[in-house]
Design a protein around this motif. Sequence first.
Motif, PDB file in Angstrom:
ATOM      1  N   VAL A 122      -5.903  72.793  96.308  1.00  0.00           N
ATOM      2  CA  VAL A 122      -5.420  72.674  94.934  1.00  0.00           C
ATOM      3  C   VAL A 122      -4.625  73.935  94.623  1.00  0.00           C
ATOM      4  O   VAL A 122      -5.119  75.048  94.829  1.00  0.00           O
ATOM      5  CB  VAL A 122      -6.574  72.517  93.925  1.00  0.00           C
ATOM      6  N   VAL A 123      -3.377  73.772  94.150  1.00  0.00           N
ATOM      7  CA  VAL A 123      -2.530  74.913  93.801  1.00  0.00           C
ATOM      8  C   VAL A 123      -2.288  74.861  92.304  1.00  0.00           C
ATOM      9  O   VAL A 123      -1.713  73.910  91.790  1.00  0.00           O
ATOM     10  CB  VAL A 123      -1.181  74.869  94.539  1.00  0.00           C
ATOM     11  N   THR A 124      -2.746  75.887  91.588  1.00  0.00           N
ATOM     12  CA  THR A 124      -2.624  75.891  90.138  1.00  0.00           C
ATOM     13  C   THR A 124      -1.764  77.058  89.700  1.00  0.00           C
ATOM     14  O   THR A 124      -1.436  77.951  90.473  1.00  0.00           O
ATOM     15  CB  THR A 124      -4.003  76.013  89.469  1.00  0.00           C
ATOM     16  N   GLY A 125      -1.389  77.052  88.422  1.00  0.00           N
ATOM     17  CA  GLY A 125      -0.593  78.153  87.896  1.00  0.00           C
ATOM     18  C   GLY A 125      -0.056  77.814  86.540  1.00  0.00           C
ATOM     19  O   GLY A 125      -0.180  76.697  86.054  1.00  0.00           O
ATOM     20  N   THR A 126       0.575  78.796  85.911  1.00  0.00           N
ATOM     21  CA  THR A 126       1.207  78.582  84.619  1.00  0.00           C
ATOM     22  C   THR A 126       2.493  77.798  84.827  1.00  0.00           C
ATOM     23  O   THR A 126       2.912  77.553  85.951  1.00  0.00           O
ATOM     24  CB  THR A 126       1.538  79.928  83.964  1.00  0.00           C
ATOM     25  N   ALA A 127       3.138  77.440  83.733  1.00  0.00           N
ATOM     26  CA  ALA A 127       4.386  76.702  83.843  1.00  0.00           C
ATOM     27  C   ALA A 127       5.562  77.611  84.143  1.00  0.00           C
ATOM     28  O   ALA A 127       6.661  77.144  84.381  1.00  0.00           O
ATOM     29  CB  ALA A 127       4.651  75.932  82.547  1.00  0.00           C
ATOM     30  N   ALA A 128       5.372  78.925  84.098  1.00  0.00           N
ATOM     31  CA  ALA A 128       6.461  79.856  84.373  1.00  0.00           C
ATOM     32  C   ALA A 128       7.053  79.566  85.747  1.00  0.00           C
ATOM     33  O   ALA A 128       6.329  79.410  86.719  1.00  0.00           O
ATOM     34  CB  ALA A 128       5.947  81.287  84.302  1.00  0.00           C
ATOM     35  N   ARG A 129       8.373  79.527  85.810  1.00  0.00           N
ATOM     36  CA  ARG A 129       9.042  79.103  87.025  1.00  0.00           C
ATOM     37  C   ARG A 129       9.457  80.300  87.873  1.00  0.00           C
ATOM     38  O   ARG A 129       9.910  81.309  87.364  1.00  0.00           O
ATOM     39  CB  ARG A 129      10.267  78.254  86.663  1.00  0.00           C
ATOM     40  N   ILE A 130       9.310  80.165  89.193  1.00  0.00           N
ATOM     41  CA  ILE A 130       9.845  81.141  90.130  1.00  0.00           C
ATOM     42  C   ILE A 130      11.076  80.507  90.758  1.00  0.00           C
ATOM     43  O   ILE A 130      11.014  79.363  91.211  1.00  0.00           O
ATOM     44  CB  ILE A 130       8.826  81.494  91.230  1.00  0.00           C
ATOM     45  N   PRO A 131      12.199  81.195  90.804  1.00  0.00           N
ATOM     46  CA  PRO A 131      13.402  80.584  91.375  1.00  0.00           C
ATOM     47  C   PRO A 131      13.153  80.055  92.776  1.00  0.00           C
ATOM     48  O   PRO A 131      12.587  80.751  93.622  1.00  0.00           O
ATOM     49  CB  PRO A 131      14.418  81.737  91.381  1.00  0.00           C
ATOM     50  N   THR A 132      13.553  78.808  93.019  1.00  0.00           N
ATOM     51  CA  THR A 132      13.398  78.221  94.345  1.00  0.00           C
ATOM     52  C   THR A 132      14.144  79.055  95.370  1.00  0.00           C
ATOM     53  O   THR A 132      15.290  79.436  95.156  1.00  0.00           O
ATOM     54  CB  THR A 132      13.926  76.778  94.353  1.00  0.00           C
ATOM     55  N   GLY A 133      13.491  79.341  96.479  1.00  0.00           N
ATOM     56  CA  GLY A 133      14.119  80.112  97.537  1.00  0.00           C
ATOM     57  C   GLY A 133      13.843  81.594  97.464  1.00  0.00           C
ATOM     58  O   GLY A 133      14.123  82.322  98.417  1.00  0.00           O
ATOM     59  N   GLU A 134      13.320  82.076  96.336  1.00  0.00           N
ATOM     60  CA  GLU A 134      12.989  83.501  96.233  1.00  0.00           C
ATOM     61  C   GLU A 134      11.883  83.832  97.229  1.00  0.00           C
ATOM     62  O   GLU A 134      10.899  83.116  97.343  1.00  0.00           O
ATOM     63  CB  GLU A 134      12.542  83.824  94.813  1.00  0.00           C
ATOM     64  N   SER A 135      12.048  84.940  97.947  1.00  0.00           N
ATOM     65  CA  SER A 135      11.133  85.250  99.038  1.00  0.00           C
ATOM     66  C   SER A 135      10.316  86.497  98.756  1.00  0.00           C
ATOM     67  O   SER A 135      10.788  87.445  98.141  1.00  0.00           O
ATOM     68  CB  SER A 135      11.924  85.433 100.338  1.00  0.00           C
ATOM     69  N   SER A 136       9.069  86.445  99.169  1.00  0.00           N
ATOM     70  CA  SER A 136       8.181  87.606  99.170  1.00  0.00           C
ATOM     71  C   SER A 136       7.129  87.319 100.221  1.00  0.00           C
ATOM     72  O   SER A 136       6.878  86.155 100.550  1.00  0.00           O
ATOM     73  CB  SER A 136       7.526  87.810  97.801  1.00  0.00           C
ATOM     74  N   PRO A 137       6.487  88.344 100.786  1.00  0.00           N
ATOM     75  CA  PRO A 137       5.494  88.082 101.842  1.00  0.00           C
ATOM     76  C   PRO A 137       4.405  87.112 101.413  1.00  0.00           C
ATOM     77  O   PRO A 137       4.045  86.199 102.170  1.00  0.00           O
ATOM     78  CB  PRO A 137       4.943  89.483 102.144  1.00  0.00           C
ATOM     79  N   SER A 138       3.870  87.276 100.196  1.00  0.00           N
ATOM     80  CA  SER A 138       2.783  86.396  99.769  1.00  0.00           C
ATOM     81  C   SER A 138       3.292  84.984  99.507  1.00  0.00           C
ATOM     82  O   SER A 138       2.635  83.995  99.848  1.00  0.00           O
ATOM     83  CB  SER A 138       2.112  86.951  98.506  1.00  0.00           C
ATOM     84  N   ARG A 139       4.476  84.867  98.919  1.00  0.00           N
ATOM     85  CA  ARG A 139       5.049  83.542  98.645  1.00  0.00           C
ATOM     86  C   ARG A 139       5.360  82.816  99.954  1.00  0.00           C
ATOM     87  O   ARG A 139       5.062  81.621 100.104  1.00  0.00           O
ATOM     88  CB  ARG A 139       6.305  83.689  97.800  1.00  0.00           C
ATOM     89  N   ASP A 140       5.956  83.529 100.893  1.00  0.00           N
ATOM     90  CA  ASP A 140       6.281  82.915 102.174  1.00  0.00           C
ATOM     91  C   ASP A 140       5.017  82.451 102.889  1.00  0.00           C
ATOM     92  O   ASP A 140       4.990  81.377 103.503  1.00  0.00           O
ATOM     93  CB  ASP A 140       7.045  83.902 103.055  1.00  0.00           C
ATOM     94  N   ALA A 141       3.959  83.261 102.825  1.00  0.00           N
ATOM     95  CA  ALA A 141       2.703  82.897 103.483  1.00  0.00           C
ATOM     96  C   ALA A 141       2.080  81.672 102.824  1.00  0.00           C
ATOM     97  O   ALA A 141       1.529  80.797 103.495  1.00  0.00           O
ATOM     98  CB  ALA A 141       1.733  84.075 103.449  1.00  0.00           C
ATOM     99  N   GLU A 142       2.187  81.605 101.496  1.00  0.00           N
ATOM    100  CA  GLU A 142       1.624  80.458 100.796  1.00  0.00           C
ATOM    101  C   GLU A 142       2.401  79.179 101.116  1.00  0.00           C
ATOM    102  O   GLU A 142       1.813  78.123 101.348  1.00  0.00           O
ATOM    103  CB  GLU A 142       1.633  80.702  99.293  1.00  0.00           C
ATOM    104  N   LEU A 143       3.719  79.278 101.151  1.00  0.00           N
ATOM    105  CA  LEU A 143       4.526  78.118 101.497  1.00  0.00           C
ATOM    106  C   LEU A 143       4.217  77.650 102.914  1.00  0.00           C
ATOM    107  O   LEU A 143       4.149  76.445 103.180  1.00  0.00           O
ATOM    108  CB  LEU A 143       6.014  78.452 101.365  1.00  0.00           C
ATOM    109  N   GLU A 144       4.000  78.583 103.822  1.00  0.00           N
ATOM    110  CA  GLU A 144       3.666  78.213 105.192  1.00  0.00           C
ATOM    111  C   GLU A 144       2.315  77.512 105.240  1.00  0.00           C
ATOM    112  O   GLU A 144       2.132  76.539 105.991  1.00  0.00           O
ATOM    113  CB  GLU A 144       3.636  79.454 106.083  1.00  0.00           C
ATOM    114  N   LEU A 145       1.366  77.971 104.425  1.00  0.00           N
ATOM    115  CA  LEU A 145       0.061  77.332 104.354  1.00  0.00           C
ATOM    116  C   LEU A 145       0.199  75.902 103.830  1.00  0.00           C
ATOM    117  O   LEU A 145      -0.419  74.966 104.364  1.00  0.00           O
ATOM    118  CB  LEU A 145      -0.872  78.137 103.452  1.00  0.00           C
ATOM    119  N   LEU A 146       1.017  75.712 102.803  1.00  0.00           N
ATOM    120  CA  LEU A 146       1.225  74.379 102.242  1.00  0.00           C
ATOM    121  C   LEU A 146       1.949  73.476 103.235  1.00  0.00           C
ATOM    122  O   LEU A 146       1.644  72.281 103.337  1.00  0.00           O
ATOM    123  CB  LEU A 146       2.011  74.477 100.934  1.00  0.00           C
ATOM    124  N   ARG A 147       2.887  74.021 103.972  1.00  0.00           N
ATOM    125  CA  ARG A 147       3.567  73.209 105.002  1.00  0.00           C
ATOM    126  C   ARG A 147       2.567  72.747 106.056  1.00  0.00           C
ATOM    127  O   ARG A 147       2.638  71.617 106.550  1.00  0.00           O
ATOM    128  CB  ARG A 147       4.692  74.018 105.639  1.00  0.00           C
TER     129      ARG A 147
END
Length: 379
Positions: free
Chosen positions: A49-74
């Motif tokens: 389950v991935v939760t969060g506020t409605a605040a948007r992060i620009p698609t494609g913006e990269s950071s180590p934690s974001r990249d790791a999370e996207l890889e986990l979801l993939r």
Amino acid sequence: MAVVVLQHAPAGAPSAVDAALEAARLDIRVYRAAEGDLPEDLTGVDAVVVTGTAARIPTGESSPSRDAELELLRGALATEVPVLGLGLGAQLLAEAAGGGAPEDPERSEQPGRGPVRTVPVSGSDPLFAGMAAEDHHRVHAFRIGASAWGLLLPVEAGPARVAVERWWGLLPARFAELVAGRSEHTATRAFFTRRADAWEERFAYQTPAYEAAVARMGLRRGQTAVDLGCGTGRAMPALRAHVGDEGTVLGFDVTHAMLTAAARIGRTTAGRLLLADCARLPLRPASVHGIFAAGLLDHLPRPRTALLEWARVSAPDGALLLFHPAGRAERAARHGRPLSPEDPLAEPNLRPMLDATGWRLTTYDDAEQHFLARAVLAR
């Protein structure tokens, strides 16, 4: 059952989400994803389950934690681990699948604004069924394949936000029910998806043993034979050889990746490959003359249920062959454990279980180099 909850804000997971998951007696493991707190992998995980506020992060913006999370979801999408994305979590889920949150060009800081189109399948979706048109006005709910769902939350107040907040509370309860119903297949798919590409090459040497086992089924030309839990379809060419061109060969498995691997190595020339639960077969009663099941029955949580289903689809002269290319003692030794008296394949357990589900055991051969049990329909 273990559920990983990835949070993106201290209050990112609504109390309704926590309450629904806890009510289902799920093992909830919370991670602060935005802070880089993530599980190493999804081993033993039944859902995300991935939760969060409605605040948007620009698609494609990269950071180590974001990249790791996207890889986990993939990884979850690839192995069909059920995923529910809420708010920001839905945006991340869409991005992991190669898409993104729809945007209104004039208000691009807000996700989920833009045209909403409802498709007929939404009426039967296990999570979104019953969502009225007014509920998803300017709100986006989506499904990826058959294992991932997302719900975006509008930033502005109003009827749309009230409606979607109601669904944000309802969906976790439905999701928890779905996770419980799929848990046995989730673990199987996660295990075999990671190994599918190398499976055939690794175990190709077992092909002669499979051919010898199929020869003991007693199949005749023109009959219908099925390979349950077929994996890469190693038994299918032998089944085809016995039923001939005029016969029918079907291979069933619950893991997409294994069926894809089977098709890639040409097993579709021997028969049809189908995605299905071996305990709920899309077959007519009394339509099958031979069932081949290698390394399957003792891994099922409800083997009696499966045997009853196999009896349902079997013709009066139908045969069932339970097989493994190694004997029970050899497999136990390989795993460093003694033979268990509770093993469903032990003859004192298997024979009465077959009797109770409509089968009669005719051959029991637990040798060092193979396990083979043949049964025929008792009716």
